[in-house]
Design a protein around this motif. Structure first.
Motif, short mmCIF file in Angstrom:
data_model
loop_
_atom_site.label_atom_id
_atom_site.label_comp_id
_atom_site.label_asym_id
_atom_site.label_seq_id
_atom_site.Cartn_x
_atom_site.Cartn_y
_atom_site.Cartn_z
N GLN A 59 0.84 -1.20 0.00
CA GLN A 59 0.00 0.00 0.00
C GLN A 59 0.88 1.25 0.00
OE1 GLN A 59 -3.50 0.05 -0.21
NE2 GLN A 59 -2.98 -2.07 -0.73
N PRO A 60 0.40 2.33 -0.63
CA PRO A 60 1.21 3.56 -0.67
C PRO A 60 1.45 4.12 0.72
CG PRO A 60 -1.02 3.96 -1.49
CD PRO A 60 -0.88 2.48 -1.35
N LEU A 61 2.63 4.69 0.92
CA LEU A 61 3.00 5.28 2.20
C LEU A 61 3.01 6.80 2.07
CD1 LEU A 61 5.94 3.13 3.67
CD2 LEU A 61 3.65 3.44 4.61
N ALA A 62 2.17 7.45 2.85
CA ALA A 62 2.16 8.92 2.88
C ALA A 62 3.09 9.40 3.98
CB ALA A 62 0.74 9.43 3.12
N GLY A 63 3.60 10.62 3.83
CA GLY A 63 4.42 11.23 4.87
C GLY A 63 5.84 10.74 4.94
N VAL A 64 6.32 10.09 3.88
CA VAL A 64 7.73 9.68 3.84
C VAL A 64 8.57 10.87 3.42
CG1 VAL A 64 9.41 8.13 2.78
CG2 VAL A 64 7.08 7.32 3.22
N ALA A 65 9.60 11.19 4.20
CA ALA A 65 10.52 12.27 3.84
C ALA A 65 11.55 11.73 2.86
CB ALA A 65 11.21 12.81 5.08
N VAL A 66 11.69 12.42 1.73
CA VAL A 66 12.63 12.01 0.69
C VAL A 66 13.60 13.16 0.45
CG1 VAL A 66 12.89 11.02 -1.61
CG2 VAL A 66 10.73 10.73 -0.38
N VAL A 67 14.88 12.90 0.62
CA VAL A 67 15.91 13.92 0.41
C VAL A 67 16.72 13.55 -0.83
CG1 VAL A 67 18.05 14.92 1.32
CG2 VAL A 67 16.08 14.57 2.82
N ALA A 68 16.96 14.53 -1.70
CA ALA A 68 17.78 14.34 -2.89
C ALA A 68 18.99 15.27 -2.81
CB ALA A 68 16.98 14.64 -4.16
N ASN A 69 20.16 14.71 -3.06
CA ASN A 69 21.40 15.47 -2.96
C ASN A 69 22.23 15.28 -4.22
OD1 ASN A 69 23.73 16.81 -2.15
ND2 ASN A 69 24.49 15.07 -0.95
N TRP A 70 22.50 16.38 -4.93
CA TRP A 70 23.39 16.36 -6.09
C TRP A 70 24.73 16.94 -5.63
CZ3 TRP A 70 18.21 17.10 -6.46
CH2 TRP A 70 17.51 16.41 -7.47
N GLU A 71 25.75 16.10 -5.55
CA GLU A 71 27.03 16.50 -4.95
C GLU A 71 28.13 16.60 -6.00
OE1 GLU A 71 28.85 14.89 -0.98
OE2 GLU A 71 29.61 13.64 -2.61
N LEU A 72 28.94 17.67 -5.89
CA LEU A 72 30.12 17.82 -6.74
C LEU A 72 31.32 17.20 -6.04
CD1 LEU A 72 29.86 21.51 -8.02
CD2 LEU A 72 29.10 19.43 -9.16
N ARG A 73 32.12 16.48 -6.84
CA ARG A 73 33.35 15.88 -6.33
C ARG A 73 34.56 16.53 -6.99
NH1 ARG A 73 33.69 11.32 -2.50
NH2 ARG A 73 31.52 11.06 -1.89
N ASP A 74 35.66 16.60 -6.26
CA ASP A 74 36.89 17.18 -6.78
C ASP A 74 37.41 16.30 -7.91
OD1 ASP A 74 39.26 18.44 -7.23
OD2 ASP A 74 39.87 18.51 -5.13
#
Length: 243
Positions: A59-74
């Motif tokens: 069943q679908p889950l409401a209220g899930v926190a989703v974080v997206a991170n686009w990171e630069l590397r040297d």
């Protein structure tokens, strides 16, 4: 989608700015060939969307926190992280859906940094469930100015944790490690942690539950993410997001 005259002018200014930036950067690279490659001069990530469901019930889950991170590397041999070009948060709705959309291109700066190939790193968390990650396959660097995500269109399953509180607490070490970038370098100076209030609120609630039961967890105090003189108190900021 119908664009207003003001929106057309705004897009026109962006196009002129990007074109000018390309010309200048390419010219500098031709004059000084030992400088890092000017390509790409910017990143404009493609949209990412998906669903989150309960692993047991589907069943679908409401209220899930989703974080997206686009990171630069040297680009040097160390390959160490040097900048977060974007940190965003989404919260799943009643259908379990989430989405991320970049409304504008973001200049690649500093030029020694290139987007890590597995970006964006997506982190999923809901209290009472185990965390999940989703990211692209690993390769040296991503020089595509329009990076996409292998997680786009996927259904992510979260498992309800069924062990003891002490066992649950041990599962937070890698989650905590994944968010430490918020408290150092440019991310700290730019108060990037303010971009993910629902994730931090969920972690705050979980920390309080562990504290009341006398259980030590791998979660660092949230206040360590903030330079208070620049960004203020994390706990005060989260007051509007706590249950």
């Amino acid at each position: 989608m119908q664009l207003t005259p003001e929106k057309r002018r705004q897009w026109g200014r962006w196009a002129i700015g990007i074109a000018g930036f390309l010309v200048v950067w390419t010219g500098v690279a031709m004059v000084f060939p030992l400088l890092p490659s000017p390509w790409p001069p910017f990143y404009w990530a493609l949209p990412v969307h998906g669903r989150v469901v309960d692993a047991d019930t589907d069943q679908p889950l409401a209220g899930v926190a989703v974080v997206a991170n686009w990171e630069l590397r040297d680009t040097a041999w160390t390959g160490s992280p040097i900048e977060e070009i974007a940190v965003m948060e989404s919260v799943t709705d009643e259908e379990g859906s989430f989405s991320f959309l970049w409304w504008r291109p973001r200049v690649r700066w500093p030029i020694t940094g290139v987007l890590r190939s597995d970006a964006p790193m997506l982190l999923f968390f809901k209290n009472g469930y185990t965390r999940e990650f989703c990211h692209n396959s690993f390769a040296p660097f991503n020089r595509n100015p329009f990076p996409s995500s292998n997680c786009n269109g996927r259904t992510i399953t979260l498992k309800k944790f069924k062990g003891t509180t002490a066992e649950y607490a041990k599962a937070f070490w890698d989650l905590d490690r994944s968010l430490r970038f918020l408290g150092v370098g440019r991310a700290a100076r730019r108060c990037e942690w303010k971009n993910i209030p629902h994730m931090l609120a969920a972690l705050h609630v979980q920390q309080e539950l562990f504290r009341k039961e006398g259980v030590h967890s791998g979660l660092s105090p949230l206040e360590t993410l903030s330079n208070k003189s620049l960004c203020g108190s994390v706990e005060q900021f989260l007051q509007g997001y706590l249950p």
